[in-house]
Design a protein around this motif. Structure first.
Motif, mmCIF file in Angstrom:
data_model
loop_
_atom_site.group_PDB
_atom_site.id
_atom_site.type_symbol
_atom_site.label_atom_id
_atom_site.label_comp_id
_atom_site.label_asym_id
_atom_site.label_seq_id
_atom_site.Cartn_x
_atom_site.Cartn_y
_atom_site.Cartn_z
ATOM 1 N N MET A 1 -73.725 -27.982 65.375
ATOM 2 C CA MET A 1 -73.862 -29.057 64.652
ATOM 3 C C MET A 1 -75.163 -28.741 63.604
ATOM 4 O O MET A 1 -76.185 -28.439 64.077
ATOM 5 C CB MET A 1 -74.301 -30.468 65.490
ATOM 6 C CG MET A 1 -74.486 -31.555 64.812
ATOM 7 S SD MET A 1 -75.880 -31.623 63.563
ATOM 8 C CE MET A 1 -76.820 -32.818 64.513
ATOM 9 N N HIS A 2 -75.030 -28.920 62.424
ATOM 10 C CA HIS A 2 -76.088 -28.691 61.385
ATOM 11 C C HIS A 2 -75.903 -29.466 60.186
ATOM 12 O O HIS A 2 -76.894 -29.237 59.335
ATOM 13 C CB HIS A 2 -76.202 -27.466 60.757
ATOM 14 C CG HIS A 2 -74.923 -26.692 60.135
ATOM 15 N ND1 HIS A 2 -73.826 -26.192 60.734
ATOM 16 C CD2 HIS A 2 -74.617 -26.812 58.533
ATOM 17 C CE1 HIS A 2 -73.093 -26.022 59.792
ATOM 18 N NE2 HIS A 2 -73.613 -26.361 58.547
ATOM 19 N N HIS A 29 -85.302 -39.224 64.772
ATOM 20 C CA HIS A 29 -85.068 -39.189 66.287
ATOM 21 C C HIS A 29 -83.972 -38.717 66.697
ATOM 22 O O HIS A 29 -84.067 -38.166 67.833
ATOM 23 C CB HIS A 29 -85.416 -40.939 66.661
ATOM 24 C CG HIS A 29 -86.415 -41.663 66.310
ATOM 25 N ND1 HIS A 29 -87.630 -41.242 66.996
ATOM 26 C CD2 HIS A 29 -86.866 -42.556 65.678
ATOM 27 C CE1 HIS A 29 -88.635 -41.831 66.493
ATOM 28 N NE2 HIS A 29 -88.242 -42.762 65.758
ATOM 29 N N PHE A 30 -82.949 -39.047 66.114
ATOM 30 C CA PHE A 30 -81.549 -38.183 66.718
ATOM 31 C C PHE A 30 -81.733 -36.761 66.610
ATOM 32 O O PHE A 30 -81.500 -36.028 67.860
ATOM 33 C CB PHE A 30 -80.570 -38.599 65.680
ATOM 34 C CG PHE A 30 -79.112 -37.524 65.786
ATOM 35 C CD1 PHE A 30 -78.371 -37.696 66.857
ATOM 36 C CD2 PHE A 30 -78.954 -36.512 64.651
ATOM 37 C CE1 PHE A 30 -77.411 -36.654 66.763
ATOM 38 C CE2 PHE A 30 -78.034 -35.848 64.772
ATOM 39 C CZ PHE A 30 -76.920 -35.967 65.955
ATOM 40 N N VAL A 31 -82.435 -36.135 65.745
ATOM 41 C CA VAL A 31 -82.401 -34.526 65.769
ATOM 42 C C VAL A 31 -83.497 -34.242 66.861
ATOM 43 O O VAL A 31 -83.084 -33.289 67.655
ATOM 44 C CB VAL A 31 -83.117 -34.098 64.342
ATOM 45 C CG1 VAL A 31 -83.360 -32.666 64.393
ATOM 46 C CG2 VAL A 31 -82.224 -34.541 63.268
ATOM 47 N N ASP A 32 -84.623 -34.853 67.019
ATOM 48 C CA ASP A 32 -85.522 -34.672 67.904
ATOM 49 C C ASP A 32 -84.838 -34.762 69.505
ATOM 50 O O ASP A 32 -85.095 -34.017 70.149
ATOM 51 C CB ASP A 32 -86.640 -35.633 67.991
ATOM 52 C CG ASP A 32 -87.576 -35.332 66.559
ATOM 53 O OD1 ASP A 32 -87.551 -34.344 66.135
ATOM 54 O OD2 ASP A 32 -88.301 -36.413 66.217
ATOM 55 N N ARG A 36 -83.850 -31.799 72.414
ATOM 56 C CA ARG A 36 -84.274 -31.789 73.720
ATOM 57 C C ARG A 36 -83.141 -31.725 74.772
ATOM 58 O O ARG A 36 -83.038 -30.818 75.785
ATOM 59 C CB ARG A 36 -84.839 -33.158 73.892
ATOM 60 C CG ARG A 36 -86.235 -33.419 73.330
ATOM 61 C CD ARG A 36 -87.060 -34.617 73.704
ATOM 62 N NE ARG A 36 -88.002 -35.002 72.578
ATOM 63 C CZ ARG A 36 -88.765 -36.163 72.810
ATOM 64 N NH1 ARG A 36 -88.342 -37.126 73.866
ATOM 65 N NH2 ARG A 36 -89.614 -36.491 71.987
ATOM 66 N N HIS A 37 -81.962 -32.360 74.236
ATOM 67 C CA HIS A 37 -80.822 -32.105 75.257
ATOM 68 C C HIS A 37 -80.267 -30.827 75.265
ATOM 69 O O HIS A 37 -80.003 -30.011 76.279
ATOM 70 C CB HIS A 37 -79.673 -33.306 74.860
ATOM 71 C CG HIS A 37 -79.793 -34.620 75.034
ATOM 72 N ND1 HIS A 37 -79.975 -35.138 76.387
ATOM 73 C CD2 HIS A 37 -80.017 -35.761 74.398
ATOM 74 C CE1 HIS A 37 -80.106 -36.343 76.381
ATOM 75 N NE2 HIS A 37 -80.177 -36.731 75.160
ATOM 76 N N LEU A 38 -79.993 -30.206 74.029
ATOM 77 C CA LEU A 38 -79.681 -28.864 74.160
ATOM 78 C C LEU A 38 -80.563 -27.893 74.790
ATOM 79 O O LEU A 38 -80.077 -27.056 75.371
ATOM 80 C CB LEU A 38 -79.548 -28.539 72.469
ATOM 81 C CG LEU A 38 -78.439 -29.582 71.625
ATOM 82 C CD1 LEU A 38 -78.293 -29.038 70.114
ATOM 83 C CD2 LEU A 38 -76.950 -29.409 72.563
ATOM 84 N N SER A 44 -78.965 -23.494 71.564
ATOM 85 C CA SER A 44 -79.857 -23.321 70.548
ATOM 86 C C SER A 44 -80.005 -24.910 69.697
ATOM 87 O O SER A 44 -78.979 -25.527 69.769
ATOM 88 C CB SER A 44 -79.244 -22.258 69.438
ATOM 89 O OG SER A 44 -79.047 -21.013 69.882
ATOM 90 N N PRO A 45 -81.150 -24.659 69.391
ATOM 91 C CA PRO A 45 -81.261 -26.228 68.618
ATOM 92 C C PRO A 45 -80.607 -26.302 67.299
ATOM 93 O O PRO A 45 -80.191 -25.243 66.734
ATOM 94 C CB PRO A 45 -83.003 -26.320 68.490
ATOM 95 C CG PRO A 45 -83.331 -24.779 68.313
ATOM 96 C CD PRO A 45 -82.339 -24.279 69.218
ATOM 97 N N ALA A 46 -80.481 -27.645 66.947
ATOM 98 C CA ALA A 46 -79.983 -27.870 65.619
ATOM 99 C C ALA A 46 -81.040 -27.347 64.295
ATOM 100 O O ALA A 46 -81.974 -28.353 64.457
ATOM 101 C CB ALA A 46 -79.269 -29.102 65.534
ATOM 102 N N HIS A 47 -80.877 -26.583 63.435
ATOM 103 C CA HIS A 47 -82.231 -26.377 62.461
ATOM 104 C C HIS A 47 -81.480 -26.808 61.280
ATOM 105 O O HIS A 47 -82.284 -27.523 60.583
ATOM 106 C CB HIS A 47 -81.864 -24.800 62.377
ATOM 107 C CG HIS A 47 -82.767 -24.132 63.606
ATOM 108 N ND1 HIS A 47 -83.862 -24.370 64.158
ATOM 109 C CD2 HIS A 47 -82.287 -23.288 64.477
ATOM 110 C CE1 HIS A 47 -84.297 -23.990 65.149
ATOM 111 N NE2 HIS A 47 -83.186 -22.909 65.456
ATOM 112 N N ASN A 48 -80.295 -26.790 60.848
ATOM 113 C CA ASN A 48 -79.945 -27.156 59.524
ATOM 114 C C ASN A 48 -79.335 -28.597 59.400
ATOM 115 O O ASN A 48 -78.037 -28.974 59.631
ATOM 116 C CB ASN A 48 -78.914 -26.018 58.887
ATOM 117 C CG ASN A 48 -78.591 -26.364 57.296
ATOM 118 O OD1 ASN A 48 -79.092 -27.233 56.961
ATOM 119 N ND2 ASN A 48 -77.981 -25.576 56.909
ATOM 120 N N VAL A 49 -80.095 -29.699 59.468
ATOM 121 C CA VAL A 49 -79.648 -30.842 59.300
ATOM 122 C C VAL A 49 -80.259 -31.428 58.218
ATOM 123 O O VAL A 49 -81.604 -31.637 57.821
ATOM 124 C CB VAL A 49 -80.439 -31.550 60.752
ATOM 125 C CG1 VAL A 49 -79.973 -32.913 60.520
ATOM 126 C CG2 VAL A 49 -79.825 -30.982 61.897
#
Length: 450
Positions: A1-2, A29-32, A36-38, A44-49
């Protein structure tokens, strides 16, 4: 997801001031929370949002020129919908919007997120909100999308939480807990933004983790993204002016004192529009100036969508009368045409507009009306927007027009070909005698359509 995409007003700050700050929005807040869940699952974290938004506007406006907002590589598109601007249960009426998202990002999952207005929560019982959520989920599934509404959680917060006091200090009433999550009648406050961001992150994270094989549950599997039975032949042929700075104004035909204003400065967001404060002012727009070269040599039918300010809180809001020069224009003939797409008279005072759901409420939004135009390749096609009295001013029958205080604001313009689907619909016997049907028959007689 990006990729995360929202269209409604993002309002939040530490002091509950009336100033929009994207830094405190539920999208951030959604991205943060999502990362954390991932991270907890070793993903891997979602970088491109990216967060795309326009203050107090329906997400439907992004159904035009969608490719300029949503990249083709997007894997997740989230559309925020406030109940007063777009009801998910009515998605069947906006299949072209869903098709535009699919066309722009064919591999992306689609999620609609909805925050209910305070007045709805106060008026509706928990059972009725559950019924509406069931209708919303069913509608989203029919277009192969996912849906998340905060009603589900807010229903659990109907329990008493705090009391208000009368002027004499006695207890007046007990307030349900969910009221502590609102900044006003529509928008969440910082706590509400944080809650909504956490809910969406949990919902998305479950689907991602499930897809990664870490959770085996059919309940959380995303529905398959199937193509919709909607014509996509207009891809690449749309023309959009989401900012009024670029509007194709025909100065030689326009009359009066139209000026560029920013009505969002007090809220900390840009809210540009062309403002008229005098009756009979006219703004003319050249609809053919920027048409793609492939459309210029031929005649044809265009769908014209005009953005404008609709307000219930500004008593001097006027009305617009739309006419065309060098082409013929007509309403988009349908059962709900006069309500959803008023033409040629467009009331911008929400208390007198055809759409009754805004009456008596506290809203100032960018609304949109659409209609069709039959143009030829021989002449330019101009849309004329004339400032006329609102029903509110016409109530004062003895007032002279020069003494009436009135204002209207134009916020944007979008154009696209009508498309073969609507052409066939208007040529059908059931629609042939409607204004749009008559215009479509004329276009066929001219050889503009097959």
């Amino acid at each position: 997801m990006h990729w995360r995409w929202g269209a409604a007003d993002e309002v939040a700050n530490n002091n509950l001031l009336k100033r929009s700050k994207i830094e405190g929005s539920w999208g951030r807040h959604f991205v943060d929370f999502l990362n954390r869940h991932l991270a907890k699952e070793g993903l891997s974290p979602a970088h491109n949002v990216s967060i795309i938004y326009k203050n107090a506007a329906s997400p439907l406006r992004y159904g035009f020129c969608t490719e300029s907002f949503v990249p083709s590589t997007a894997r997740l598109v989230i559309v925020e919908s406030v109940t007063k601007l777009l009801q998910v249960s009515a998605l069947d009426l906006h299949l072209d919007f869903v098709a535009a998202l699919r066309r722009a990002a064919p591999k992306a999952a689609l999620l609609f997120v909805q925050w209910p207005g305070k007045d709805y929560m106060q008026a509706a019982a928990a059972s009725s909100t559950q019924r509406r959520m069931a209708a919303d989920i069913s509608s989203a599934q029919r277009v192969h999308a996912d849906f998340l509404c905060a009603d589900f959680v807010l229903n659990f917060l109907r329990r008493p939480c705090s009391a208000t006091n009368n002027s004499n200090g006695s207890e007046a009433s007990v307030q349900p807990c969910y009221l502590n999550l609102y900044a006003d009648q529509v928008h969440p406050n910082p706590r509400g933004h944080q809650l909504l961001g956490a809910l969406v992150a949990r919902h998305v994270a479950r689907s991602i983790i499930s897809a990664a094989g870490l959770v085996r549950s059919k309940r959380h599997q995303s529905p398959p993204s199937a193509p919709l039975a909607v014509a996509n032949t207009t891809a690449g042929l749309e023309v959009g002016y989401p900012s009024v700075r670029s509007l194709p104004v025909a100065n030689n035909l326009s009359m009066g004192d139209w000026r560029l204003v920013d009505d969002g400065a007090s809220k900390g967001v840009e809210k540009l529009g062309y403002l008229s404060t005098k009756l009979n002012d006219m703004l003319s727009l050249d609809l053919t100036r920027d048409l793609p070269g492939s459309l210029r040599p031929s005649c044809g039918l265009l769908v014209i969508s005009l953005d404008y300010l609709l307000s219930t809180t500004i008593p001097t809001q006027g009305a617009m009368r739309l006419t065309c020069t060098g082409c013929e224009c007509s309403e988009l003939s349908s059962y709900w045409a006069i309500t959803v797409n008023p033409f040629p008279l467009v009331e911008t005072n929400g208390n007198f507009a055809y759409r009754s759901e805004h009456r008596g409420s506290n809203v100032s939004i960018t609304a949109q009306t659409s209609f069709i135009a039959l143009r030829s390749n021989a002449t330019a096609c101009y849309l004329n927007i004339r400032h006329v009295p609102s029903a509110s001013t016409r109530l004062h029958r003895n007032a002279k027009s020069e003494s009436i205080t009135s204002r209207i604001r134009v916020d944007g313009l979008f154009l696209k070909p009508l498309g073969s689907g609507l052409e066939s619909e208007y040529l059908a016997s059931s629609r042939a005698k409607t204004p749009a049907g008559i215009l479509t028959q004329k276009a066929k007689a001219m050889g503009c359509i097959a």
